[in-house]
Design a protein around this motif. Structure first.
Motif, mmCIF file in Angstrom:
data_model
loop_
_atom_site.group_PDB
_atom_site.id
_atom_site.type_symbol
_atom_site.label_atom_id
_atom_site.label_comp_id
_atom_site.label_asym_id
_atom_site.label_seq_id
_atom_site.Cartn_x
_atom_site.Cartn_y
_atom_site.Cartn_z
ATOM 1 N N LEU A 31 6.161 -5.001 -2.984
ATOM 2 C CA LEU A 31 6.712 -3.650 -2.214
ATOM 3 C C LEU A 31 7.048 -4.013 -1.060
ATOM 4 O O LEU A 31 7.932 -3.644 -0.429
ATOM 5 N N ILE A 32 6.248 -5.242 -0.249
ATOM 6 C CA ILE A 32 6.679 -5.409 0.884
ATOM 7 C C ILE A 32 8.239 -6.331 0.926
ATOM 8 O O ILE A 32 9.065 -5.954 1.810
ATOM 9 N N VAL A 33 8.316 -6.947 -0.062
ATOM 10 C CA VAL A 33 9.790 -7.684 -0.187
ATOM 11 C C VAL A 33 10.734 -6.811 -0.490
ATOM 12 O O VAL A 33 11.854 -6.836 0.166
ATOM 13 N N ASP A 34 10.276 -5.794 -1.277
ATOM 14 C CA ASP A 34 11.604 -4.823 -1.666
ATOM 15 C C ASP A 34 11.770 -3.808 -0.632
ATOM 16 O O ASP A 34 13.035 -3.441 -0.132
ATOM 17 N N GLU A 35 10.555 -3.503 0.185
ATOM 18 C CA GLU A 35 10.782 -2.769 1.319
ATOM 19 C C GLU A 35 11.766 -3.412 2.521
ATOM 20 O O GLU A 35 12.648 -2.899 3.015
ATOM 21 N N ALA A 36 11.548 -4.777 2.610
ATOM 22 C CA ALA A 36 12.479 -5.397 3.456
ATOM 23 C C ALA A 36 13.737 -5.632 2.937
ATOM 24 O O ALA A 36 14.840 -5.338 4.047
ATOM 25 N N GLY A 37 14.278 -5.837 1.870
ATOM 26 C CA GLY A 37 15.363 -5.747 1.475
ATOM 27 C C GLY A 37 15.905 -4.454 1.322
ATOM 28 O O GLY A 37 17.309 -4.405 2.006
#
Length: 439
Positions: A31-37
């Motif tokens: 979720l954190i990586v997808d949110e950053a992208g």
């Protein structure tokens, strides 16, 4: 047991934490990586719109303004033309791994926004550390609850084990302990009921031993007296023969007493009262006890109505009269008169002497167990009253000074009242436990 409870609870808690924590960590990281992208992609689209608006207004791109609006971003903007114009925000691209998002417009504008992947990974590690800290806290709480629960379970079990050990060693007192746990409380109730039953059994055994020793003493005393008479009359064959026959009768009576005691001990003693003539029993007792009274310088006489019949057991009635005569011999004085009479409801046998009688403070308690005014066992009158009650009669103190005791028996023809009189009393054994006096 406590260690097993702790280890099993800890294993269950660890498994639960792993089953929940590992998937949660994976999901949070993604979720954190997808949110950053998604955030980078949104920045790229918004920046593309700003560039298009600046072109329409025929204004140049302000790199400083873009840097303030998009901090921590490495931005590249390419506008259409020949050669295309390039605007770069950030003098150096992010070191190491980076995340990039771009956007294109139909007018030939291309925007690329980049950020350092290390910042995203640092955020992921912070969230994972938080999850690990929560997992450790959950394990600590689980261990604490396991300790509390193990104590709550093991301490009652130790208590129950101690109660069972005391029960096995003969301490049959109910504990009345309850622990708030249904299963353990049920075990405690079962132990309390067992303790009560064992206590009753032990009490009955002690009572039987006491009663047996006391009731056997009277016929043994009579047998001893007959043997003493035999020894004293060794030069008179006729007297020896008579005394020997009397001793045999006394021994047979002793055997009957033992059989009655054993039957009562097995709780099989029901009233066997039947219509009997009381004269032979009284004559037998007077004959057996007269030598003892004669040696004491006292007289023993039989008086009253003859030919009376009553509902009784010969052995039990003999024991009652013998206990009263022995009581009078030991604690009374002067001549002893055994008097018989009858009324519409009772056949009465009175045993009285001319001694000092019974003290006022003992008169009301003369039949209580272990109460004696003359250093006796305090059982004779108790057992005598119990035997009389078992046959449907009763034993009463008619006069304290001088002492007169009365045995009230059912006359023949009132057998129906015998069953009511023999109903179990307070002790559930069909006998009234009104206890002894001076005997």
């Amino acid at each position: 047991m406590r260690r097993r409870l702790l280890s099993s609870t800890l294993v269950v808690a660890v498994i639960a934490v792993l089953l929940l924590g590992v998937p949660l960590g994976v999901v949070v990281s993604r979720l954190i990586v997808d949110e950053a992208g998604q955030e980078l992609q949104s920045d790229a689209r918004r920046l593309l719109g700003e560039v298009e608006y600046a072109r329409i207004q025929d204004e140049p791109i302000d790199a400083e303004q873009v840097a303030r609006n998009y901090p921590d971003r490495y931005i590249q903007v390419y506008e259409g033309g020949n050669p295309p114009r390039a605007t770069i925000v950030g003098t150096e691209p992010p070191a190491g791994s980076k995340m990039t998002a771009d956007a294109h417009s139909e007018s030939g504008v291309w925007v690329q926004v980049s950020r350092d992947r290390g910042q995203v990974e640092q955020d992921v590690r912070a969230r994972l550390l938080l999850i690990v800290a929560l997992a450790v806290a959950a394990l600590a709480v689980a261990v604490g609850l396991a300790i509390v629960q193990s104590r709550r379970l093991t301490l009652p079990l130790r208590d129950l084990a101690m109660i069972a050990e005391k029960l096995g060693s003969g301490d049959a007192r109910p504990s009345k302990h309850r622990y708030g746990i249904q299963e353990l409380d049920r075990v405690a109730q079962v132990l309390d009921r067992s303790a009560t039953r064992i206590s009753d059994l032990l009490s009955r055994e002690r009572e039987f031993a006491t009663e047996a020793s006391h009731q056997l003493r009277t016929p043994l005393t009579g047998l001893t007296m007959r043997l003493e008479e035999i020894v004293a009359a060794a030069d008179e064959p006729e007297v020896v023969r008579e005394e020997g026959e009397a001793a045999i009768v006394q021994a047979e009576r002793l055997t009957a007493v033992i059989n009655e005691l054993l039957t009562a001990a097995r709780r099989q003693r029901h009233s066997q009262a039947a219509p009997i003539a009381i004269d032979p029993i009284l004559v037998q007792q007077v004959t057996e006890w007269e030598p003892a009274f004669r040696r004491s310088g006292r007289k023993l006489m039989l008086d009253g109505d003859r030919g009376l019949r009553a509902m009784a057991t010969p052995g039990a009635l003999g024991q009652v009269v013998a206990s009263l005569l022995e009581n009078s011999l030991e604690h009374g004085g002067g001549p002893v008169i055994v008097t018989t009479s009858s009324t519409e409801k009772s056949i009465v046998i009175e045993v009285g002497d001319q001694g000092p009688g019974i003290a006022d403070d003992l008169a009301s308690r003369v039949f209580e167990r272990h109460v004696s005014g003359g250093g006796g066992t305090g059982l004779g009158l108790t057992l005598a009253r119990a035997l009389a009650a078992a046959d449907g009669g009763r034993l009463e103190l008619l006069r304290p000074r001088p002492a007169v005791f009365g045995v009230f028996l059912l006359p023949v023809g009132q057998e129906e009242e015998l069953g009511e009189a023999a109903e179990p009393g307070e002790n559930g054994d069909g006998r009234n436990r009104a206890v002894s006096g001076p005997a």
